[in-house]
Design an enzyme around this catalytic site. Sequence first.
Site, PDB file in Angstrom:
ATOM      1  N   HIS A   1       0.822  -1.196   0.205  1.00 54.15           N
ATOM      2  CA  HIS A   1       0.121   0.080   0.070  1.00 54.15           C
ATOM      3  C   HIS A   1       0.756   1.188  -0.039  1.00 54.15           C
ATOM      4  O   HIS A   1       1.985   1.373   0.624  1.00 54.15           O
ATOM      5  CB  HIS A   1      -0.869   0.120   1.135  1.00 54.15           C
ATOM      6  CG  HIS A   1      -2.258   0.886   1.126  1.00 54.15           C
ATOM      7  ND1 HIS A   1      -2.075   2.236   1.293  1.00 54.15           N
ATOM      8  CD2 HIS A   1      -3.314   0.727   0.759  1.00 54.15           C
ATOM      9  CE1 HIS A   1      -3.134   2.872   1.109  1.00 54.15           C
ATOM     10  NE2 HIS A   1      -3.956   1.944   0.418  1.00 54.15           N
TER      11      HIS A   1
ATOM     12  N   ASP B   1      -8.123  -5.338   0.095  1.00 59.04           N
ATOM     13  CA  ASP B   1      -8.241  -6.178  -0.996  1.00 59.04           C
ATOM     14  C   ASP B   1      -8.055  -7.650  -1.015  1.00 59.04           C
ATOM     15  O   ASP B   1      -8.639  -8.481  -1.735  1.00 59.04           O
ATOM     16  CB  ASP B   1      -7.879  -5.767  -2.455  1.00 59.04           C
ATOM     17  CG  ASP B   1      -8.443  -4.399  -2.749  1.00 59.04           C
ATOM     18  OD1 ASP B   1      -9.721  -4.384  -2.561  1.00 59.04           O
ATOM     19  OD2 ASP B   1      -7.600  -3.602  -3.391  1.00 59.04           O
TER      20      ASP B   1
HETATM   21  N1  CMC Z   1       4.117  -7.718  -4.610  1.00 61.45           N
HETATM   22  C1  CMC Z   1       5.761  -7.741  -4.915  1.00 61.45           C
HETATM   23  N2  CMC Z   1       6.018  -6.663  -4.742  1.00 61.45           N
HETATM   24  C2  CMC Z   1       5.708  -5.564  -4.530  1.00 61.45           C
HETATM   25  C3  CMC Z   1       4.395  -5.307  -4.157  1.00 61.45           C
HETATM   26  C4  CMC Z   1       3.500  -6.578  -4.711  1.00 61.45           C
HETATM   27  N3  CMC Z   1       2.331  -6.486  -4.198  1.00 61.45           N
HETATM   28  N4  CMC Z   1       4.087  -4.123  -4.183  1.00 61.45           N
HETATM   29  C5  CMC Z   1       5.195  -3.287  -4.232  1.00 61.45           C
HETATM   30  N5  CMC Z   1       6.199  -4.012  -4.369  1.00 61.45           N
HETATM   31  C6  CMC Z   1       7.567  -3.901  -4.352  1.00 61.45           C
HETATM   32  C7  CMC Z   1       7.903  -3.150  -5.523  1.00 61.45           C
HETATM   33  O1  CMC Z   1       8.378  -4.010  -6.539  1.00 61.45           O
HETATM   34  C8  CMC Z   1       9.090  -2.032  -5.181  1.00 61.45           C
HETATM   35  O2  CMC Z   1      10.266  -3.016  -4.898  1.00 61.45           O
HETATM   36  P1  CMC Z   1      11.832  -2.460  -5.336  1.00 61.45           P
HETATM   37  O3  CMC Z   1      11.964  -1.557  -4.304  1.00 61.45           O
HETATM   38  O4  CMC Z   1      12.712  -3.478  -5.323  1.00 61.45           O
HETATM   39  O5  CMC Z   1      11.677  -1.819  -6.744  1.00 61.45           O
HETATM   40  C9  CMC Z   1       8.596  -1.814  -3.759  1.00 61.45           C
HETATM   41  O6  CMC Z   1       7.732  -2.944  -3.090  1.00 61.45           O
HETATM   42  C10 CMC Z   1       7.928  -0.551  -3.760  1.00 61.45           C
HETATM   43  O7  CMC Z   1       6.948  -0.540  -4.293  1.00 61.45           O
HETATM   44  P2  CMC Z   1       6.116   0.742  -5.232  1.00 61.45           P
HETATM   45  O8  CMC Z   1       5.496   0.340  -6.511  1.00 61.45           O
HETATM   46  O9  CMC Z   1       7.101   1.638  -5.297  1.00 61.45           O
HETATM   47  O10 CMC Z   1       5.244   1.125  -4.181  1.00 61.45           O
HETATM   48  P3  CMC Z   1       3.848   1.974  -4.315  1.00 61.45           P
HETATM   49  O11 CMC Z   1       3.555   2.834  -3.318  1.00 61.45           O
HETATM   50  O12 CMC Z   1       4.082   3.080  -5.583  1.00 61.45           O
HETATM   51  O13 CMC Z   1       2.705   1.189  -4.673  1.00 61.45           O
HETATM   52  C11 CMC Z   1       0.675  -0.297  -4.626  1.00 61.45           C
HETATM   53  C12 CMC Z   1       1.741   0.742  -3.985  1.00 61.45           C
HETATM   54  C13 CMC Z   1      -0.528  -0.707  -3.850  1.00 61.45           C
HETATM   55  C14 CMC Z   1       0.455   0.232  -6.217  1.00 61.45           C
HETATM   56  C15 CMC Z   1       1.762  -1.688  -4.801  1.00 61.45           C
HETATM   57  O14 CMC Z   1       1.982  -2.156  -3.512  1.00 61.45           O
HETATM   58  C16 CMC Z   1       1.023  -2.850  -5.797  1.00 61.45           C
HETATM   59  O15 CMC Z   1       1.160  -2.744  -6.843  1.00 61.45           O
HETATM   60  N6  CMC Z   1       0.328  -3.713  -4.891  1.00 61.45           N
HETATM   61  C17 CMC Z   1      -0.622  -4.618  -5.612  1.00 61.45           C
HETATM   62  C18 CMC Z   1      -1.796  -4.153  -5.984  1.00 61.45           C
HETATM   63  C19 CMC Z   1      -2.862  -3.775  -5.069  1.00 61.45           C
HETATM   64  O16 CMC Z   1      -3.023  -4.774  -4.179  1.00 61.45           O
HETATM   65  N7  CMC Z   1      -3.537  -2.823  -5.037  1.00 61.45           N
HETATM   66  C20 CMC Z   1      -4.382  -2.458  -3.996  1.00 61.45           C
HETATM   67  C21 CMC Z   1      -4.014  -1.362  -3.108  1.00 61.45           C
HETATM   68  S1  CMC Z   1      -5.063  -1.085  -1.703  1.00 61.45           S
HETATM   69  C22 CMC Z   1      -6.746  -0.636  -2.289  1.00 61.45           C
HETATM   70  C23 CMC Z   1      -6.689   0.192  -3.120  1.00 61.45           C
HETATM   71  O17 CMC Z   1      -5.896   1.370  -2.898  1.00 61.45           O
HETATM   72  O18 CMC Z   1      -7.508   0.596  -3.852  1.00 61.45           O
END
Ligand code: CMC
Length: 437
Positions: free
Chosen positions: A312, A369
């Site tokens: 998140h 989720d």
């Molecule tokens: N599985 C594996 N690795 C992950 C995941 C995941 N679900 N989420 C983030 N990472 C890793 C990402 O690869 C990165 O690694 P590195 O530093 O080695 O490059 C690190 O964690 C930071 O990720 P980020 O993309 O910079 O984080 P963000 O804050 O931009 O993204 C997020 C947040 C929710 C989009 C992301 O965690 C994600 O894609 N999660 C899966 C989709 C999901 O469950 N979304 C629902 C969110 S809650 C409800 C809502 O908001 O609607």
Amino acid sequence: MLEKFIKDEKAELILEGKKYELPIIEGVEGEKAIDIRSLRKDSGYITLDSGYMNTGSCASEITFLDGEEGILNYRGYSIEDLAEKCSFVEVAYLLVHGSLPTEDQRQEFSRMLSDNALIHEDMIHFFDSFPVNSPPMAILSSMVSSLCSFYPEMTENPFENIDKMAARLLSKVRTIAAFSYKKSKGQPLVYPRHDLSYCANFLNMMFDSPVKPYEIQPEVVAALNKLLILHGDHEQNCSTSTVRLVGSARVNLYASISAGISALWGPLHGGANQAVMDMLENIYHYDNGDFMKYVDRAKDPNDSFRLAGFGHRVYKTFDPRMRIIKKACNEVLEALNVQDPLLDIAKSLEEVALNDEYFLKRNLYPNVDFYSGIIYRAIGIPNNMFTVMFALGRLPGWIAHWKEMWDDPNWRIGRPRQIYIGPPCRPFVEIEDRVAE
Ligand code: CMC
């Protein structure tokens, strides 16, 4: 409104040897911001913040969220209390109006919801024009936008009618959601009933049929109420920021919410609940329950796969909504006597990830989720309707933010800036002299 939160101390910024003093703002719960509203005017500089990781786009009275401590409050009330003690209708009223309704106000609001539950009969023909298997989120977004053509009077003076407008949207979007499901199944539409509560009415429109009447179970109604409450608002998330940004151009509420629905559709946002269930089903049906394969893929830097329902932007310890949903999930499945092997896979995935260096280092925990789809599945809602359910829950939050933005004395049209990194200014080239670049 914001002025009373400005502190006496200032931040100092030195640019090209010149010192700028920037006001500090402190919110009610101690969150701090540097006020850069006059930075470009005074210095010529802008700030660059891709993904708005550090940018406050507004001051808001609606929701407080502390990602480090796992706190989520709507209008000052904890999500735990609201999920335990309220109906979704009360929480919707709270988000839109700012206070919990008295019994009289609740009854009046419920009456308005019932009175507005039908959609114009001409709108029903729209459903016939969508191809079978159309994504329900596409239908929802188009239908909400088209409400503007059927109920234009609401767009003229939204504030005189905000109560009615909120009730109208909450009620009609519920009907549209249920009708889109019925159409996708090729079944006759079931009209809303005046005698049923908000959630019971929705379930009845979804599942009642001329050959098999739907039996409304209190456990199912309670579970749906809880899920909708937990999705009610989440401050400046992607879809809410979209509603505010689109609305900041002074477009009507229907168009703004339709844009919010489109943003929510994305798998990184509300679409994650469907992605979680698709992932769990793949693990179960096609990979023999081998969830470790998915954990390994998520950790592989050469694989773009992510564990759906993990991570998140804001929560860095735990998502309080997930804890409530996980508990509700166990309770609902037990009450309905459902044994779902996907729940076991989900728990195993969570267990592994909570003890794995990769996930710990990046603060990746299950989010809202992760378990919600298992409840939806247990109560009969299909995967492709999950994000529609999220939209139904988030609706009062979107309405509240649109209303707050519209009313804000500091309102400006949303218009970020950029740093240009394309070709520098160059002479024009006539078509006969051009070479492919
Ligand atoms: N599985 C594996 N690795 C992950 C995941 C995941 N679900 N989420 C983030 N990472 C890793 C990402 O690869 C990165 O690694 P590195 O530093 O080695 O490059 C690190 O964690 C930071 O990720 P980020 O993309 O910079 O984080 P963000 O804050 O931009 O993204 C997020 C947040 C929710 C989009 C992301 O965690 C994600 O894609 N999660 C899966 C989709 C999901 O469950 N979304 C629902 C969110 S809650 C409800 C809502 O908001 O609607």
